[in-house]
Design a protein around this motif. Structure first.
Motif, short mmCIF file in Angstrom:
data_model
loop_
_atom_site.label_atom_id
_atom_site.label_comp_id
_atom_site.label_asym_id
_atom_site.label_seq_id
_atom_site.Cartn_x
_atom_site.Cartn_y
_atom_site.Cartn_z
N ILE A 72 -25.80 -35.29 -26.97
CA ILE A 72 -24.75 -36.31 -27.07
C ILE A 72 -25.15 -37.42 -28.04
O ILE A 72 -24.30 -38.13 -28.58
N TYR A 73 -26.46 -37.58 -28.29
CA TYR A 73 -26.90 -38.66 -29.17
C TYR A 73 -26.58 -38.39 -30.64
O TYR A 73 -26.71 -39.29 -31.48
N ARG A 74 -26.15 -37.15 -30.96
CA ARG A 74 -25.65 -36.90 -32.31
C ARG A 74 -24.32 -37.60 -32.54
O ARG A 74 -23.94 -37.89 -33.66
N ARG A 75 -23.60 -37.87 -31.43
CA ARG A 75 -22.28 -38.48 -31.52
C ARG A 75 -22.26 -39.93 -31.04
O ARG A 75 -21.23 -40.59 -31.11
N MET A 76 -23.37 -40.43 -30.52
CA MET A 76 -23.38 -41.73 -29.87
C MET A 76 -24.42 -42.67 -30.47
O MET A 76 -25.54 -42.26 -30.78
N GLY A 77 -24.03 -43.93 -30.65
CA GLY A 77 -24.96 -44.98 -31.04
C GLY A 77 -24.96 -46.05 -29.96
O GLY A 77 -23.91 -46.35 -29.37
N ILE A 78 -26.12 -46.64 -29.68
CA ILE A 78 -26.25 -47.59 -28.58
C ILE A 78 -26.96 -48.85 -29.07
O ILE A 78 -27.99 -48.76 -29.74
N VAL A 79 -26.38 -50.00 -28.74
CA VAL A 79 -27.00 -51.30 -29.04
C VAL A 79 -27.26 -52.00 -27.70
O VAL A 79 -26.36 -52.62 -27.14
N PRO A 80 -28.47 -51.88 -27.16
CA PRO A 80 -28.75 -52.48 -25.85
C PRO A 80 -28.88 -54.00 -25.95
O PRO A 80 -29.14 -54.56 -27.02
N GLU A 81 -28.68 -54.66 -24.81
CA GLU A 81 -28.84 -56.11 -24.79
C GLU A 81 -30.31 -56.49 -24.90
O GLU A 81 -30.67 -57.45 -25.59
N ARG A 82 -31.17 -55.75 -24.23
CA ARG A 82 -32.60 -56.06 -24.23
C ARG A 82 -33.21 -55.78 -25.60
O ARG A 82 -32.80 -54.85 -26.30
N GLU A 83 -34.17 -56.60 -25.97
CA GLU A 83 -34.89 -56.37 -27.21
C GLU A 83 -35.82 -55.17 -27.04
O GLU A 83 -36.61 -55.11 -26.10
N ALA A 84 -35.69 -54.19 -27.93
CA ALA A 84 -36.55 -53.02 -27.88
C ALA A 84 -36.91 -52.66 -29.32
O ALA A 84 -36.53 -51.61 -29.84
N MET A 85 -37.66 -53.57 -29.96
CA MET A 85 -37.94 -53.43 -31.38
C MET A 85 -39.44 -53.57 -31.63
O MET A 85 -40.16 -54.13 -30.81
#
Length: 305
Positions: A72-85
């Motif tokens: 499903i991640y081929r079709r989905m992009g996610i921007v989480p609230e938590r910093e994960a960088m």
């Protein structure tokens, strides 16, 4: 065009129920997930993004189970609230890494396009540790867009953005929704949702409270009973006059506040009749203030309605 279906989904952590029997469908266009802080919005997005399994119920993308389904991640992009960088990377390196993880044919070109889309080329070669909150949000957005997904999930994406950055992101999301992508963003701020979302889902205390366009949600909120704190030159006479009017359902004398607490059940009539009644009884209104205008109280009414 893609659709996310959530059917009777609940998620609990020990004895805490974070999401309670929610059923919604998120289709193409821009949808706002609206609710006060702690309402369960992030938990719901994490289930849609495959980070959490529903304790009961189902969450699917175009009929496919999302949980433990890497495709499903081929079709989905996610921007989480938590910093994960990774702060030691540059913005370009961070986005490039995600492009490579997706196995794109030309990850460098894809990363460059994504950075241009969020207008971050000027800072692409700076370390993320030097970025402001708003810049970090935009680089996360670029990372989520690098493979041009048909579905985009954003958890409180406008946090930390200045007005210009907020307007740029809103315009980008509008364009994506108009192009037929499925865009869902969460917010606890009514004005953000009003400006951007064509459709709104309201979540309160883990439960689905309301659904519709902004006009319908605003009407539900306006039509609810309103509570007011009122001070005047003659509270007793004002209370006697107001209680006889059909716009009110209950009036209390609050001795500690030296004021009236009034519940108005017909908002429009009450706002017209209050000044008229005061004038006709030669009473001066000293204070008229809503006492239940927090998001929690507004949305909680929608749950119980």
């Amino acid at each position: 065009m893609s659709t996310i279906d959530i059917e009777h989904a609940s998620r609990w952590f020990g004895n805490v129920v974070a999401v309670n029997d929610v059923s919604v469908r998120i289709g193409p266009g821009v949808t706002g997930l609206l609710g006060p802080n702690g309402a369960g919005k992030s938990t719901l997005i994490n289930m849609m993004g495959g980070f959490l399994a529903p304790s009961v119920g189902t969450v699917t993308l175009d009929g496919e189970q999302i949980w433990r389904n890497e495709s499903i991640y081929r079709r989905m992009g996610i921007v989480p609230e938590r910093e994960a960088m990774y702060d030691f990377l540059t913005g370009r390196e961070f986005v490039l890494a995600n492009a490579e993880l997706h196995g794109l044919d030309d990850p460098g070109a894809a990363g460059a396009r994504a950075l241009a889309t969020v207008e971050m080329e000027y800072a692409a070669d700076r370390q993320i540790s030097t970025y402001s909150k708003g810049m970090r949000q935009r680089v996360k957005m670029a990372s989520a867009l690098v493979h041009e997904p048909s579905v985009l999930l954003l958890d409180e994406p406008f946090n930390g953005m200045d007005p210009r950055q907020r307007m740029q992101l809103m315009e980008l999301l509008r364009q994506m929704g108009a192009a037929g992508r499925t865009v869902l963003f969460s917010s606890h701020i009514l004005e953000e949702v009003e400006q951007l979302a064509a459709h709104i889902e309201v979540i309160v205390a883990g439960r689905h409270a309301a659904s519709g366009d902004f006009r319908r949600i605003r009407r539900l909120m306006t039509d609810r009973p309103h509570r007011y704190l009122i001070r005047s030159t003659d509270d007793r006479a004002l209370a006697a006059a107001l209680i006889a009017d059909d716009s009110t359902a209950g009036i209390e004398l609050d001795w500690s506040e030296k004021a009236l607490r009034v519940q108005a059940i017909d908002f429009g009539r009450f706002t017209r009749e209050l000044p008229r009644i005061a004038r006709s009884h030669d009473i001066r209104l000293l204070t008229v203030s809503p006492s239940d205008e927090s998001l929690e109280s507004v949305f909680s009414y929608l749950v119980s309605a």
